[in-house]
Design a protein around this motif. Structure first.
Motif, PDB file in Angstrom:
ATOM      1  N   PRO A  64     -43.769 -24.268  -2.697  1.00 56.35           N
ATOM      2  CA  PRO A  64     -42.552 -24.016  -3.481  1.00 56.35           C
ATOM      3  C   PRO A  64     -42.450 -22.583  -4.006  1.00 56.35           C
ATOM      4  O   PRO A  64     -43.463 -21.940  -4.269  1.00 56.35           O
ATOM      5  CB  PRO A  64     -42.677 -24.994  -4.649  1.00 56.35           C
ATOM      6  N   SER A  65     -41.219 -22.130  -4.142  1.00 57.24           N
ATOM      7  CA  SER A  65     -40.956 -20.778  -4.655  1.00 57.24           C
ATOM      8  C   SER A  65     -39.522 -20.711  -5.142  1.00 57.24           C
ATOM      9  O   SER A  65     -38.627 -21.250  -4.496  1.00 57.24           O
ATOM     10  CB  SER A  65     -41.153 -19.765  -3.526  1.00 57.24           C
ATOM     11  N   SER A  66     -39.311 -20.062  -6.262  1.00 51.22           N
ATOM     12  CA  SER A  66     -37.936 -19.741  -6.683  1.00 51.22           C
ATOM     13  C   SER A  66     -37.669 -18.279  -6.388  1.00 51.22           C
ATOM     14  O   SER A  66     -36.809 -17.930  -5.580  1.00 51.22           O
ATOM     15  CB  SER A  66     -37.738 -19.994  -8.177  1.00 51.22           C
ATOM     16  N   THR A  68     -39.580 -15.588  -5.106  1.00 56.17           N
ATOM     17  CA  THR A  68     -39.959 -14.847  -3.899  1.00 56.17           C
ATOM     18  C   THR A  68     -39.035 -15.233  -2.750  1.00 56.17           C
ATOM     19  O   THR A  68     -38.514 -14.363  -2.037  1.00 56.17           O
ATOM     20  CB  THR A  68     -41.438 -15.119  -3.547  1.00 56.17           C
ATOM     21  N   PHE A  69     -38.796 -16.534  -2.602  1.00 61.26           N
ATOM     22  CA  PHE A  69     -37.911 -17.012  -1.532  1.00 61.26           C
ATOM     23  C   PHE A  69     -36.501 -16.437  -1.706  1.00 61.26           C
ATOM     24  O   PHE A  69     -35.948 -15.828  -0.800  1.00 61.26           O
ATOM     25  CB  PHE A  69     -37.870 -18.538  -1.551  1.00 61.26           C
ATOM     26  N   ARG A 118     -44.965 -17.902   3.009  1.00 60.35           N
ATOM     27  CA  ARG A 118     -45.788 -18.351   1.880  1.00 60.35           C
ATOM     28  C   ARG A 118     -46.536 -19.594   2.339  1.00 60.35           C
ATOM     29  O   ARG A 118     -45.964 -20.433   3.055  1.00 60.35           O
ATOM     30  CB  ARG A 118     -44.923 -18.681   0.668  1.00 60.35           C
ATOM     31  N   HIS A 146     -50.695 -11.766  -3.256  1.00 58.78           N
ATOM     32  CA  HIS A 146     -49.229 -11.791  -3.337  1.00 58.78           C
ATOM     33  C   HIS A 146     -48.795 -10.319  -3.399  1.00 58.78           C
ATOM     34  O   HIS A 146     -48.391  -9.822  -4.446  1.00 58.78           O
ATOM     35  CB  HIS A 146     -48.810 -12.563  -4.588  1.00 58.78           C
ATOM     36  N   PRO A 280     -45.382 -12.801 -13.906  1.00 58.22           N
ATOM     37  CA  PRO A 280     -44.760 -12.966 -12.582  1.00 58.22           C
ATOM     38  C   PRO A 280     -43.799 -14.155 -12.530  1.00 58.22           C
ATOM     39  O   PRO A 280     -42.964 -14.238 -11.636  1.00 58.22           O
ATOM     40  CB  PRO A 280     -45.959 -13.197 -11.650  1.00 58.22           C
ATOM     41  N   LEU A 281     -43.931 -15.089 -13.501  1.00 59.22           N
ATOM     42  CA  LEU A 281     -43.164 -16.342 -13.543  1.00 59.22           C
ATOM     43  C   LEU A 281     -43.515 -17.217 -12.335  1.00 59.22           C
ATOM     44  O   LEU A 281     -43.898 -16.676 -11.306  1.00 59.22           O
ATOM     45  CB  LEU A 281     -41.659 -16.092 -13.607  1.00 59.22           C
TER      46      LEU A 281
HETATM   47  N1   CP Z   1     -43.598 -14.860  -8.920  1.00 57.34           N
HETATM   48  C1   CP Z   1     -43.457 -15.775  -7.934  1.00 57.34           C
HETATM   49  O1   CP Z   1     -44.108 -15.695  -6.877  1.00 57.34           O
HETATM   50  O2   CP Z   1     -42.539 -16.736  -8.214  1.00 57.34           O
HETATM   51  P1   CP Z   1     -42.144 -17.929  -7.213  1.00 57.34           P
HETATM   52  O3   CP Z   1     -43.389 -18.774  -7.031  1.00 57.34           O
HETATM   53  O4   CP Z   1     -41.023 -18.654  -7.862  1.00 57.34           O
HETATM   54  O5   CP Z   1     -41.754 -17.307  -5.901  1.00 57.34           O
END
Ligand code: CP
Length: 322
Positions: A64-66, A68-69, A118, A146, A280-281
């Motif tokens: 999952p990613s918000s 980066t994606f 990812r 990353h 980085p959230l």
């Molecule tokens: N910082 C970061 O990689 O956030 P995501 O996991 O939401 O992509």
């Protein structure tokens, strides 16, 4: 530096993979900063919308990613490129039928100019890069690296302080499994005079082999035991989440999560007016919401925007468009 030299350095990105920050050096990081600023300037003039015209990127996100994606997708589309987007291919692609990672990327490279991946498994993007002819960009692999997050963090600090050397900062949270901090410390170690103070539960401290590798490069790393030891003259605090998904024992996670939390009280006691607060959230409680409106907090603003801008710069350089 002459335009000719700059052009040849830009060429050094052409069709190259980016799997680890180790593949970069201070000069190439500065080229990424400069290209990022160039793109920001173009976009402010409503120009540059065709830089990636004709480029098709495949986004393969097995985890999952918000940010980066979406920032890769936005970066490519806003510069005129297009994307094939696969979120969660583990359940929605032929991976579910047993197709190997190598076969998957060899198929997708037929449709695309670049693959952005990812994966929850450390090292998966290296395997993908070895199998593919198209360039592969690591968008985060397990507890490995990353690199594009480190670049956006560095550019954010560069914009604020005009340098990424001789900075003093705290890096807190999960330093064992945290891929963002692994790439970020590597990036800091390339520049002179940086001093980092590491704050983590002992169970999540930086692995000794990484501590040894980084200090050998000349960076000063100091392990702190408590928040009370944070030097009051830091330029930045970089907080990270304790990652539930990396624990096999949920009780162990519950025991260490949110051991260190940025609160207005802590900021008042150990912070200063010039510093910035970064993350980085996603965050899950380790930065108190009351910090969000503080002008020193960059995690919901500058860092997020720069994520899109540096990814624009990186893809444009790899595709030979700038
Ligand atoms: N910082 C970061 O990689 O956030 P995501 O996991 O939401 O992509």
């Amino acid at each position: 530096m002459s335009i000719k030299n700059l052009a040849s350095i830009n060429q050094s990105f052409y069709k190259k993979d980016l799997i680890s920050i180790d593949q970069l050096d201070p000069l190439s990081i500065q080229i990424i900063f400069r290209t990022t600023q160039h793109i920001i300037d173009l976009l402010q003039k409503n120009e540059g919308g065709d830089i990636l015209k004709g480029v098709l990127a495949t986004l393969l996100f097995f985890e999952p990613s918000s940010r980066t994606f979406s920032s890769f997708a936005a970066a490519i589309k806003r510069l005129g490129g297009v994307t094939v987007e696969y979120q969660n291919p583990t359940t929605t692609s032929s991976t579910v039928k047993g197709e190997t990672l190598e076969d998957t990327v060899r198929v997708f490279e037929n449709y695309s100019d670049i693959i952005i991946m990812r994966h929850p498994m450390t090292g998966a993007p290296i395997r993908a890069a070895q199998a593919a002819h198209a360039p592969v960009v690591n968008a985060g692999d397990g507890s490995g690296e990353h690199p594009t997050q480190a670049l956006l963090d560095m550019v954010t600090l560069f914009q604020r302080f005009g340098r990424v050397d001789h900075l003093k900062g705290v890096i807190a949270g999960d330093l064992l499994y945290g891929r963002t901090v692994h790439s970020l410390i590597k990036a800091f170690a390339m520049f002179e005079g940086n001093e980092l103070y590491l704050l983590s539960p002992p169970e999540l401290s930086l692995p000794p082999e990484l501590m040894k590798e980084f200090t050998k490069k000349g960076i000063k790393l100091t392990q702190l035991e408590t928040e009370k030891e944070i030097p009051t003259d830091c330029q930045f605090w970089y907080w990270t989440r304790v990652q539930k998904e990396r624990f096999s024992d949920i009780k162990e996670y519950e025991r260490v999560k949110n051991r260190y939390v940025v609160t207005p009280e802590l900021l008042k006691e150990r912070g200063n007016k010039e510093m910035v607060i970064m993350h980085p959230l996603p965050r899950v409680g380790e930065i108190d919401n009351r910090i969000d409106s503080d002008p020193r907090a960059l995690y919901l603003t500058n860092q997020v925007k720069n994520g899109m801008y540096i990814r624009m710069a990186l893809i444009a350089l790899i595709m030979g468009k700038l």
